[in-house]
Each structure stands twice: as C-alpha cells, then as structure tokens.
Design an enzyme around this catalytic site. Structure first.
Site, mmCIF file in Angstrom:
data_model
loop_
_atom_site.group_PDB
_atom_site.id
_atom_site.type_symbol
_atom_site.label_atom_id
_atom_site.label_comp_id
_atom_site.label_asym_id
_atom_site.label_seq_id
_atom_site.Cartn_x
_atom_site.Cartn_y
_atom_site.Cartn_z
ATOM 1 N N HIS A 10 -20.926 -16.034 -5.579
ATOM 2 C CA HIS A 10 -20.126 -15.433 -4.491
ATOM 3 C C HIS A 10 -19.275 -16.496 -3.808
ATOM 4 O O HIS A 10 -18.100 -16.269 -3.507
ATOM 5 C CB HIS A 10 -21.039 -14.782 -3.454
ATOM 6 C CG HIS A 10 -21.683 -13.516 -3.907
ATOM 7 N ND1 HIS A 10 -21.013 -12.547 -4.629
ATOM 8 C CD2 HIS A 10 -22.951 -13.052 -3.734
ATOM 9 C CE1 HIS A 10 -21.836 -11.533 -4.870
ATOM 10 N NE2 HIS A 10 -23.014 -11.821 -4.348
ATOM 11 N N HIS B 153 -27.048 -17.130 -7.942
ATOM 12 C CA HIS B 153 -26.278 -15.910 -7.695
ATOM 13 C C HIS B 153 -25.326 -16.088 -6.505
ATOM 14 O O HIS B 153 -24.131 -15.772 -6.600
ATOM 15 C CB HIS B 153 -27.250 -14.752 -7.423
ATOM 16 C CG HIS B 153 -26.596 -13.468 -7.010
ATOM 17 N ND1 HIS B 153 -26.360 -12.430 -7.890
ATOM 18 C CD2 HIS B 153 -26.113 -13.037 -5.811
ATOM 19 C CE1 HIS B 153 -25.768 -11.435 -7.250
ATOM 20 N NE2 HIS B 153 -25.607 -11.774 -5.975
ATOM 21 N N GLU B 154 -25.843 -16.614 -5.424
ATOM 22 C CA GLU B 154 -25.012 -16.738 -4.217
ATOM 23 C C GLU B 154 -23.885 -17.760 -4.398
ATOM 24 O O GLU B 154 -22.803 -17.610 -3.819
ATOM 25 C CB GLU B 154 -25.877 -17.099 -3.004
ATOM 26 C CG GLU B 154 -26.931 -16.049 -2.649
ATOM 27 C CD GLU B 154 -26.373 -14.659 -2.376
ATOM 28 O OE1 GLU B 154 -25.225 -14.558 -1.914
ATOM 29 O OE2 GLU B 154 -27.089 -13.679 -2.658
ATOM 30 N N HIS C 239 -20.150 -8.695 -7.373
ATOM 31 C CA HIS C 239 -21.280 -8.250 -8.198
ATOM 32 C C HIS C 239 -20.838 -7.704 -9.543
ATOM 33 O O HIS C 239 -19.803 -7.044 -9.654
ATOM 34 C CB HIS C 239 -22.088 -7.199 -7.442
ATOM 35 C CG HIS C 239 -22.925 -7.784 -6.361
ATOM 36 N ND1 HIS C 239 -23.235 -7.121 -5.203
ATOM 37 C CD2 HIS C 239 -23.522 -9.000 -6.268
ATOM 38 C CE1 HIS C 239 -23.987 -7.889 -4.439
ATOM 39 N NE2 HIS C 239 -24.165 -9.046 -5.056
#
Lengths: 190, 120
Positions: free
Chosen positions: A130, A126-127, A136
C-alpha cells in the site's frame, strides 16, 4: 493487482528511508526482532523494483514511518481490538504504516502459540505494498489480497504483486522473471 | 460447508480474546433476500466501510434488500468468491476473516470502469 485513484507512487527518490516508532511499539517483541522482520519485508519489494529502502533512526523525518497503535490514534481510522482490522497504511507519498497494537503479533509462529497470533512479516509486507501504491488484489494467493487468517503466513510476492509494483516503478535490473515464475510454480505445486 | 458455530470458534482465541465483533456475522449465514434480521445493518456498515455500499449512506436498515445483494455480488467478485449474491459460507467466512483496514474498491487497472474513489 490494482492501484489507488490517480496511480500515486513515490517519485522524490529511488531510495526511501523507513523508521520504527520508538514510542508506539509492543513490549513482548524486541526491537531487533521487529527490525529484522521489517527489513525482510522491505527486501522482498526491493528485489523486484528499482527502489531501495534504508532504515533510519530519525523517525519523524523518515519517508516511511511504522508504528503499533491502539484504538483511535488520530488518523480517523480507529483500530478495533483483537483481529478484525489488523493494520492499515497510506498511499504514496504519505508513508504512514500502522499496525494494531491489540493483535498478538508473531515473528515466529512456531514459538508463538496463541490461536489469534498474526504473522507480523506477512502484514508488514502487505502494508508496504500500500505504501508503494498498490491497492487490494482479487488474487487470493497474492500478498495484496486483503485478508489473512490468524497464524497464517503469506510473505512471498506472487506474480500479481510483482506485476503491480513493476507497473508503478519498473523492474529491478537484477530481477529475473523466469526464475521467479519457476519459484512460484514450485510453490503452487507444493 | 462451515457452520456458523465452527466459523465463530475459529476466532475465539481461547485466551481471553473475545472482542472480535465481526465473528457475530456468522449468524447471518443463509439469510436471504427479503428477510429482516436484527443486526444486518452492522454487516451493511462493514460493506460500506470497505467500499461496497455507497459512502453517502450511513443509516442502514436490517433488510436484505436489492442494494445489499448488489454489494454482496461486488464483494464476491472482488475477493474471488463464488458469486451467489447470498450470505453463503464462503462469503461469511471471508467477511469474518481478519483483514487490512484499507478499502477494497478502488480503480482497477484491468478495467476501464472507475468504480469508486478512496481517500487514501
């Protein structure tokens, strides 16, 4: 999927280096275990976009720098102890990826019995999203959805994640949308 | 429907980890517009932190006011929850779930509206 304002992305190179902090880590996981998980997380993204990720031993000079930090750690976004906020990262081309050292990070949920264990691979995947420029997503099944329950595992990119990353970087020439969608459908069916 | 107690229990690790502040938000379940509940300002700070209330506001009250309803609706829309404008069980469960520290409200590619900027 969503982007950060201005749609920042990495433009300096199609090969990005990453490194784990030698100082800011957790002592109950071995370096090799963490590195293996991080390598898998990066490979999920590099399978869909034409960006390669290479591990480096030179932490300070790496494009992407990963560490486990506790409480206030100098970036103005203090971690809050067990659960709550699990991690955060910075948009391109900053490269910082921070994990809350207070969590009970798991590399194998079958072995790690804590009820508050957090799957490291899910959060790192997930990170990295980013770090690459994705914000998101509203799609619950997507890796880029903001929350993750304790002991949950969500590591497979969904079409929403893939479309977002490919909108920023284009498609990996080896990526096959048809087989990806077939795989996703089988996950949905299951 | 998940009761506040059982939601809180989900995050009581039973192994000495009891410092997860957000699970206390479970006590706001079914609080409605116009009510005043001690500690509601903390929930507003949460919504502010993740981009759902104006970042210029820092002195939040415990009133369930119109601005709070708007923030809840935006939160529910962004996270794919039933849009009720209330602190229902789905919303509370989502709020107390562990999450990424990044703001949720940034420019959305599918919309022409630029909702909010993020500093990262």
């Amino acid at each position: 999927y969503a982007f950060f304002n201005g749609q920042p992305r990495w433009i300096r190179s199609s090969t990005l280096t990453y490194a784990l902090s030698p100082d800011y880590t957790v002592d109950y996981l071995s370096s090799s275990e963490i590195r293996r998980v991080v390598r898998r997380s990066f490979s999920r993204w590099s399978a869909v976009i034409p960006v390669n990720f290479t591990e480096s031993r030179e932490y300070e000079s790496s494009d992407i720098r990963i560490g486990f930090y506790r409480g206030e750690h100098g970036d103005g976004e203090a971690f809050d102890g067990v659960l709550g906020v699990l991690a955060h990262a910075f948009s391109p081309e900053n490269g910082r990826l921070h994990l809350d050292a207070a969590e009970r990070w798991a590399v194998d949920l079958e072995k790690e019995k804590s009820k508050v264990a957090v799957d490291l691979e899910s959060v790192v995947t997930h990170e990295i999203g980013h770090v690459l420029g994705l914000a998101h997503s509203s799609v619950k099944e997507a890796v880029m959805y903001p929350s993750l329950s304790p002991r949950a595992k969500k590591v497979d990119l969904r079409i929403d994640d893939v479309e977002g990353a490919q909108a920023l970087y284009g498609s990996n020439p080896n990526f096959k949308l048809k087989s990806f969608l077939e795989s996703e459908n089988s996950i949905n069916t299951a | 429907t998940t009761s506040p107690d059982s939601m809180a229990a989900n995050f009581d690790g039973g192994d000495g980890h009891n410092d997860f502040a957000w699970r206390n938000f479970a006590r706001f379940l079914d609080a409605g517009k116009g009510s005043e509940v001690t500690g509601m300002s903390e929930l507003k700070k949460y919504l502010n932190r993740f981009g759902y209330l104006p970042s210029s506001d820092t002195d939040f009250t415990d009133f369930f006011d119109d601005q709070f309803v708007s923030a809840l609706i935006l939160y529910q829309k962004r996270l794919g929850l039933p849009v009720t404008g209330n602190l229902d069980s789905d919303t509370i469960s989502s709020i107390i779930s562990p999450r990424c520290g990044m703001s949720d409200v940034v420019k959305i590619n599918r919309s022409t509206a630029e909702l909010h900027s993020t500093r990262r």
